[in-house]
Structures are given as structure tokens and as C-alpha cells.
Enzyme design. Structure first.
Site, mmCIF file in Angstrom:
data_model
loop_
_atom_site.group_PDB
_atom_site.id
_atom_site.type_symbol
_atom_site.label_atom_id
_atom_site.label_comp_id
_atom_site.label_asym_id
_atom_site.label_seq_id
_atom_site.Cartn_x
_atom_site.Cartn_y
_atom_site.Cartn_z
ATOM 1 N N ASP A 1 -6.000 -4.621 8.128
ATOM 2 C CA ASP A 1 -6.463 -6.000 8.236
ATOM 3 C C ASP A 1 -6.712 -6.307 9.703
ATOM 4 O O ASP A 1 -6.583 -5.428 10.560
ATOM 5 C CB ASP A 1 -5.449 -6.979 7.633
ATOM 6 C CG ASP A 1 -6.140 -8.162 6.967
ATOM 7 O OD1 ASP A 1 -6.819 -8.928 7.676
ATOM 8 O OD2 ASP A 1 -6.006 -8.325 5.743
ATOM 9 N N HIS B 1 -12.176 -8.560 7.652
ATOM 10 C CA HIS B 1 -10.783 -8.288 8.017
ATOM 11 C C HIS B 1 -10.670 -6.932 8.718
ATOM 12 O O HIS B 1 -9.811 -6.109 8.386
ATOM 13 C CB HIS B 1 -9.880 -8.348 6.787
ATOM 14 C CG HIS B 1 -9.684 -9.738 6.259
ATOM 15 N ND1 HIS B 1 -8.979 -10.700 6.941
ATOM 16 C CD2 HIS B 1 -10.138 -10.335 5.127
ATOM 17 C CE1 HIS B 1 -8.981 -11.835 6.237
ATOM 18 N NE2 HIS B 1 -9.685 -11.640 5.144
ATOM 19 N N GLU C 1 -13.614 -12.559 2.123
ATOM 20 C CA GLU C 1 -13.611 -13.340 3.363
ATOM 21 C C GLU C 1 -14.342 -12.618 4.505
ATOM 22 O O GLU C 1 -13.780 -12.360 5.563
ATOM 23 C CB GLU C 1 -12.175 -13.669 3.766
ATOM 24 C CG GLU C 1 -11.477 -14.533 2.738
ATOM 25 C CD GLU C 1 -10.036 -14.850 3.076
ATOM 26 O OE1 GLU C 1 -9.548 -15.921 2.677
ATOM 27 O OE2 GLU C 1 -9.379 -14.026 3.747
#
Length: 747
Positions: A184, A254, A317
């Protein structure tokens, strides 16, 4: 929901003599028999069988429990046998029969034999002080093939031994999938030998306030990673527990930790540092050949470490900000005939899926992989709601149901005033237990694509493994019953009793857990112009005791008889007591009383429905909001100012106004750009008495104090101006900024 316990009246008498059997997850069918019980005294003999590994595992576990020798022989009082059982919707079927002659475990698969052993071990623990197990017949199976739990090790790092403990906890309750979130923005946690900078640089970040007492390197950085040997060891350990380990390698978003190591894989070229804040970052992988080369190298090494059928590739995202401004990305969109950046993300995912499929693996992605078109063989992990899973199932794709509404274990499980820091939302035990992974919108054929549920443990606010345990328990027990298929919201109270009984096991194992089941709830009420604090308990048992001097209550403290008048600055501490001991945690509430507390207030604009608190009264209730939890004691405005007019009742003298605001840019929340205070005697003609701008607000660190010459007025109007649009270069640039305000205090 099927009825899962079958007792006749005469069987009930037999059960009562031994007490209820507290098994989690509850078996599909359990019957108490009239035969004599099975004695646990003396040496046990386990017969060897086709389930040799389970025979040895059971022997080892029983020796630890009973502190006596357990022997393996050709035949014994505990026997395993193989059965054929193929019924749709009945996975890992087993039967467990106990009587005076012995224990017989009949299983359809090796996995089923292991789950039968878990049930038997719980029965032994439950009955070992009695010296015998009642005669029982259990016929059991799982409803779902996928029963998962996720742990994020990127935001905060946990050792390989701690991961094994996590696996132990899953196995006790028949969970069979471990989703290991390895990469991440805040850390790359898996060794990739072909690209060593991924861990040399990407596995460590600058120390932040939350990890000052955690794992640090000699040069003061925070982080860590798993060597490939450690990964193999964890995977082998999980296999013994019949748990499949599914790795997650995030893409295209990420990716900040990877970009810090290899900035040439970005659209801008960097430089970058490993993330030290939470949220969604604009810098993601650029879809160029160098990026795909590195990710394919990563996959080449990952597939040799994980025998799992699945590789999770994230896909969530991923802001398109950098792609929109990137000449290469725009050229690629034209070259491939794509409509926009969303289809470019689909191109990215489909290309990686094709490579992973060639390795005889399938991908799982968060439900954003639906954007721009779903990859042909992808499984969707539906997290933003259940809609992604519904869409996947209706189009012939498998789905795993993990919606934020029911499956996010980083949320508070009790009152934030009594719980350790968590993400700004609530998920209580009964909400987890109520989850039905199969949406009503699906027909029977479509429902077959719902593989099962998964709970997610994101660790932005979870800095050590004891905190992981606390957030996991007891909600893991509800998840297990949902995943096994025996949860029934109508029987929640019965389930809750089994949970409370299981606390004794958690205590014996020194496992940290939340006692929110016993917690108190505090509610602020106004009556006849006065403010009161009302206390209640979810379980409505025990006795509530409280103090108003900030000390913790004890058995000598006053008993709560009714709402407590709050007319001065005090700290009320309260707790639930059973006989002579406290159960649950202490509820602490500070009240700061000012000349505006409890007065009448009007707002020119209503706050967002999602962050409404107790309406306008939230601003004058004497309670300061928790800056990590916005669902209570805060008003949130998106793209609007706060304009509040307070009626002090009579003309009052004052010279100060205070208010609290929040600045969390990664969550799109910003300090206001200005605050103004006006006064009036008639609520018609207002005079500006104080104004502060961005610089003073920034220096306030969230508590804005406005002092001015002494005023005498009946009305005070406070205008808090939001920032308008989020500035360029920030997460969410161009969107309306959020404004959060709490407690308007007049002195």
C-alpha cells in the site's frame, strides 16, 4: 433461516444436566441423545484413519487441554471415518456422534474432518471440568465456500509470529481464507528478489506520532517486511489450519511505497516518499511498459510463494488526476480506442489479469474494478456496498461480500468514549451478526456466484497486535456464524450468551477483546431549559454507578436513579456493576459549561445528513467532539458555510467565543478560511465584533478562540466560512471541501 437446534422435552432434561453446549459457529443440526455421556477421564485412544493428519492434530490438542496422554492406535474410542456426501449448498459436511462407547467423526473431506475436530475441541473445553461430554449427534456443514478475514500489514506492520496467531484465531471458528494485504502507500511488506528496492526503500517510512513506541529501525524509521522464507513458513502454517492465504498486491492505486522505490513508474517521475498519512493519494502507477514489466516480475515471484488460486490486485481508490495530465496516458487512451481514464484503468486490470491467468491463477479486485468494464475472469470483492456483488453475480462473475456497512472491523464496536481509537464509524456485534451475504435482488442461479463473506481489518489506527485482537473479538465470532450459515438475527440474544461464555476462553488465552456488550450509553437531553445526562445499558442488567468528580466509579459510588442534571463543568464517569464487580468499561463524559450551553440555536444551512449529530443542539451541548469520530458531536458541511445564531435568553455580558474545527486533508476536511462573530439585541441588527482569517485559524490547531471587547447582547451569530474547492495538488482537488464544527462556547 433453518432451525438449527432440535430438542424434545425429554432431551432438554438431559441437556440441562450438562448445561448448554456453547459452540461457535453453531452447528447446522445438534441433537442431545438419551445415551450415557462419554468420559474424559483416563487416557484417550484415537484410531488411525484416512484422516491421519487430523488424528495427530486432535491428539496433540487434547493432550494440551486434558493434561494427559492421548494415544494413536489402529482403533480407539475416538474414530474417524470417510463418508461420501454431495448435496448442493452443503460444503465440508461432517457428522459427530458422541456416546458412552466413544466418539465417531464422519467426514466427507479432509477440511470437513478438521472442522469436526474444532467442534469437538470446543465441546471438550466446555465439559472437561464435568469430566464427560453429553451424548450428542451433530450433522454439520458450511453454507459458504469462502469464509474470509483480511489484515492490512502496510499501514502498521505485524510480525510473522503475530500473523500465525491471527490464523489460529480464524481456524478455531472454521474460517478458511486469509486475505493478506501486503502492499500500500504506507509500506511494501513482501520481499521481491528481482526488485530489492521495493523493501529496502518501500518497506520503511518516517516515524509518525502513532508509532513512536513501535517497531523502529536503527536509523529511526518505522516498518518491516516478510522475507520469502517467512512467507513460505506462514503459508505452510496456514495450510495445517486449512486456511488459504490470498496475497494482495495493490495496483494501479495505493502504490506510493513502490513509487518511492521506483519513481520512474509514475506519471511525474517523483521524487516520492513512503506515505506517512492516510487517505487516497493522487500518485499511482503509470500504465507504461516499465510498470508492467516490474509488476509482472512481482507476480512471477508471488505465485511461487502462494499456492492460492487467487491473487488480489486491489484496483480500488485510484484517482485519475495524474493520468488526465499525463501525455503517455492520453496517447495510450487514443491508441487503444478507450473512452476515458476509467476505461484506461480497466485496460490496466485486464492486462494484468491476462498475465496472472497465464500463471493458472485468478484475480480478485475491489469493486472499483467494475469501472470501465470488468475483466473477463475476475472475482469482485464488494466493499462500497452490496451493489458491486449484485452486478458481478448478475453478469456471471463470482463475488465476495465485504461491505463497509457490516464487515469493516477497523470501525468502533462500542461507544467511542469508551473504546480505543478507531476509524470514524461504528460497527457493533449485532450488526455483523445480522449480515446476509446473499442480496435479495439475486435469484437462485445468480446467488451461486456469491462465494461468501469477508471481514476487513484496516490498520491506520491499529498500531500493535493486542489492538488487532481487540478489534477482532468478539466480532470474529459473529462473522464465523454468518460465514458458516447458522446466524439468525431473531436468535441474536442466544448468540450473545454464547459470546459472553466464550470470553472465558479468551481470558484463558490472554486474548484482548472488547466488552462493548456490557457498555453504557450516554445521551444528552434538555428539559425545561435545563440539560441532563441520561445513562442506559444495552443489556439492561446489572447496576449503573457513577461519579461526577472525574474518578472511576466503584461499588460504593452512587447508584444511577435517573437523568443527571448538568449545570456546571464536570466529568461524569459511569460503569455497569454486577454484584461487587465492574462489567464492561467506564463511560467517561466531560461537560464544559459556558453561557451558550443548552440555549436555543438556529442554523442558516442544515448540515450533511451523514454528519448531522443531534442537529443544531450539537453545537451548544457542552460536549467536545472526538476529532477521530465524526458521527457524533460534530456537524459536517460539504460546500456550505456554518451560520449559527444563538439566543442567550436574556441580555448577557461576554467577551469570548470558542469553537472547534478539524483539518484532515486526506479525508477532504479543511480548516475554514474565516470565522466571524456578530452580536445583536433584537436578532435583526447585527454588529461584527471579531473576525479571524486563515493564518490565525491554522495556528489554532483546531480550537479557535476569538476575544473582543466586552459585549452585552441577547444574540450571538457565528459565521464559519468553508474553504470552497480543495486546492490543486491535494487529494480530491477541485471537489468541495468539507467543514466540520463543534461546540460554540460563549464566555
Amino acid at each position: 433461516m433453518r432451525k438449527i437446534l432440535f430438542f424434545s422435552f425429554i432431551f432438554f432434561c438431559s441437556l440441562s444436566s450438562f448445561g448448554q453446549q456453547y459452540i461457535i459457529p453453531m452447528p447446522q443440526h445438534l441433537e442431545v441423545l438419551q445415551q450415557a455421556s462419554f468420559s474424559l477421564k483416563g487416557n484417550l485412544v484415537i484410531g488411525r484413519s484416512t484422516f491421519e493428519a487430523q488424528s495427530k492434530y486432535l491428539a496433540h490438542q487434547l493432550e494440551g487441554l486434558l493434561q494427559s496422554k492421548v494415544t494413536l492406535k489402529k482403533s480407539g474410542t475416538v474414530r474417524f471415518q470417510k463418508i461420501n456426501h454431495q448435496v448442493a449448498g452443503q460444503h465440508d459436511y461432517y457428522e459427530l456422534k458422541i456416546d458412552a462407547k466413544g466418539i465417531v467423526i464422519s467426514a466427507s473431506t479432509d477440511d470437513a474432518a478438521f472442522y469436526a475436530v474444532q467442534t469437538l475441541l470446543q465441546l471438550v473445553e466446555e465439559n472437561q471440568t464435568k469430566g464427560s461430554i453429553p451424548a450428542l449427534s451433530i450433522k454439520d456443514y458450511a453454507k459458504f465456500t469462502y469464509r474470509g478475514a483480511h489484515l492490512d500489514v502496510s499501514r502498521h506492520f505485524f510480525t510473522a509470529d503475530e500473523i500465525k496467531l491471527f490464523l489460529d484465531y480464524l481456524s478455531r471458528y472454521k474460517m478458511n481464507k486469509f486475505h493478506w494485504h501486503l502492499t500500500d502507500d504506507q509500506g511494501w511488506r513482501i520481499e521481491i528478489k528481482s526488485h530489492p528496492k521495493l523493501t529496502a526503500i518501500g518497506a520503511f517510512r518516517a516515524v509518525t506520532e502513532d508509532v513512536k513506541d513501535s517497531k523502529l529501525t536503527n536509523d529511526g524509521r518505522y516498518g518491516g517486511f516478510y522475507t520469502q522464507e517467512q512467507v513460505k513458513d506462514v503459508v505452510a502454517y496456514a495450510k495445517k489450519l486449512h486456511i488459504e492465504v490470498i496475497p494482495e498486491i495493490e495496483m494501479p492505486g495505493h502504490a506510493l511505497a513502490a513509487l518511492a522505490a521506483y519513481p520512474e513508474l509514475s506519471c511525474t517521475g517523483g521524487p516520492f516518499t513512503v506515505g506517512t498519512s492516510w487517505g487516497v493519494m493522487d500518485d499511482i502507477y503509470c500504465p507504461k511498459e516499465e510498470t508492467f514489466d516490474l509488476l509482472e516480475d512481482v507476480i512471477d515471484e508471488v505465485v511461487t510463494l502462494f499456492p492460492s488460486h487467487y491473487i488480489h490486485i486491489g484496483g480500488d481508490e485510484a484517482p485519475k488526476t495524474r493520468w488526465k495530465a499525463c501525455a503517455h496516458c492520453q496517447d495510450l487512451i487514443k491508441k487503444e480506442g478507450l473512452k476515458d481514464e476509467f476505461e484506461l484503468q480497466s485496460y490496466f486490470i485486464k492486462r494484468m489479469e491476462k498475465y496472472i491467468n497465464a500463471k493458472d491463477k485468478s484475480i480478485i479486485g475491489w469493486d472499483e474494478i467494475l469501472e470501465g468494464g470488468l475483466a473477463p475472469n475476475a472475482t469482485v470483492m464488494s466493499w462500497t456496498g452490496v451493489e458491486g456483488g449484485i452486478h458481478a453475480a448478475k453478469t456471471g462473475h463470482d463475488a465476495i461480500m465485504t461491505p463497509v456497512s457490516h464487515m469493516y472491523l477497523d470501525y468502533y464496536q462500542g461507544n467511542p468514549q469508551s473504546e480505543p481509537l478507531a476509524f470514524s464509524a461504528e460497527l457493533r456485534l449485532d450488526k455483523v451478526y445480522s449480515f446476509n451475504p446473499i442480496p435479495n435482488e439475486l435469484n437462485t442461479q445468480e446467488a451461486k456466484h456469491i462465494l461468501g463473506p469477508q471481514a476487513n481489518m484496516w490498520t491506520e489506527y491499529i498500531t500493535n497486535f493486542k489492538h488487532v485482537e481487540y478489534m477482532l473479538f468478539p466480532r470474529l465470532l459473529a462473522l464465523a456464524e454468518v460465514a458458516w450459515g447458522t446466524s439468525n438475527p431473531d436468535e441474536y440474544k442466544s448468540f450473545e450468551k454464547r459470546v459472553i461464555h466464550e470470553f472465558a476462553y479468551l481470558d484463558r488465552k490472554s486474548i484482548n477483546y472488547s466488552k462493548a456488550i456490557f457498555e453504557l450509553s450516554g445521551n444528552i437531553v434538555s428539559k425545561d431549559g435545563k440539560m441532563y445526562y441520561e445513562l442506559s445499558t444495552i443489556k439492561n442488567d446489572g447496576t449503573i454507578r457513577y461519579t461526577i468528580d472525574g474518578t472511576n466509579p466503584n461499588i460504593e459510588s452512587p447508584i444511577y436513579q435517573g437523568p443527571i442534571l448538568v449545570d456546571q463543568t464536570v466529568t461524569i464517569n459511569a460503569a455497569n456493576f454486577s454484584v461487587d464487580r465492574m462489567i464492561g468499561s467506564v463511560l467517561k463524559q466531560d461537560f464544559v459549561i459556558s453561557k451558550s450551553t443548552g440555549k436555543s440555536i438556529q442554523l442558516s444551512h442544515e448540515p450533511s445528513e451523514a454528519y448531522y449529530g443531534n442537529g443544531a443542539a450539537t453545537l451548544i451541548d457542552g460536549v467536545y467532539g472526538n476529532k477521530q469520530y465524526f458521527k457524533k458531536n460534530w456537524l459536517g458541511f460539504n460546500g456550505q458555510d456554518l451560520i449559527a445564531t444563538i439566543d442567550l435568553g436574556t441580555e448577557t455580558t461576554f467577551s469570548n467565543v470558542e469553537l472547534n474545527v478539524v483539518d484532515q486533508n486526506a479525508s477532504w476536511i479543511y480548516y475554514p478560511k474565516a470565522v466571524k462573530v456578530y452580536v445583536s439585541k433584537d436578532n435583526q441588527n447585527f454588529t461584527l465584533v471579531k473576525e479571524v482569517g486563515k493564518e490565525a485559524i491554522s495556528e489554532s490547531k483546531g480550537t479557535i478562540k476569538l476575544s473582543f471587547d466586552q459585549q452585552t447582547a441577547k444574540y450571538v451569530k457565528v459565521e464559519v466560512q468553508h474553504l470552497n474547492q480543495i486546492p490543486s495538488g491535494s487529494t480530491g482537488a477541485g471537489s468541495a471541501a468539507w467543514l466540520f464544527v463543534d461546540e460554540l462556547s460563549v464566555y
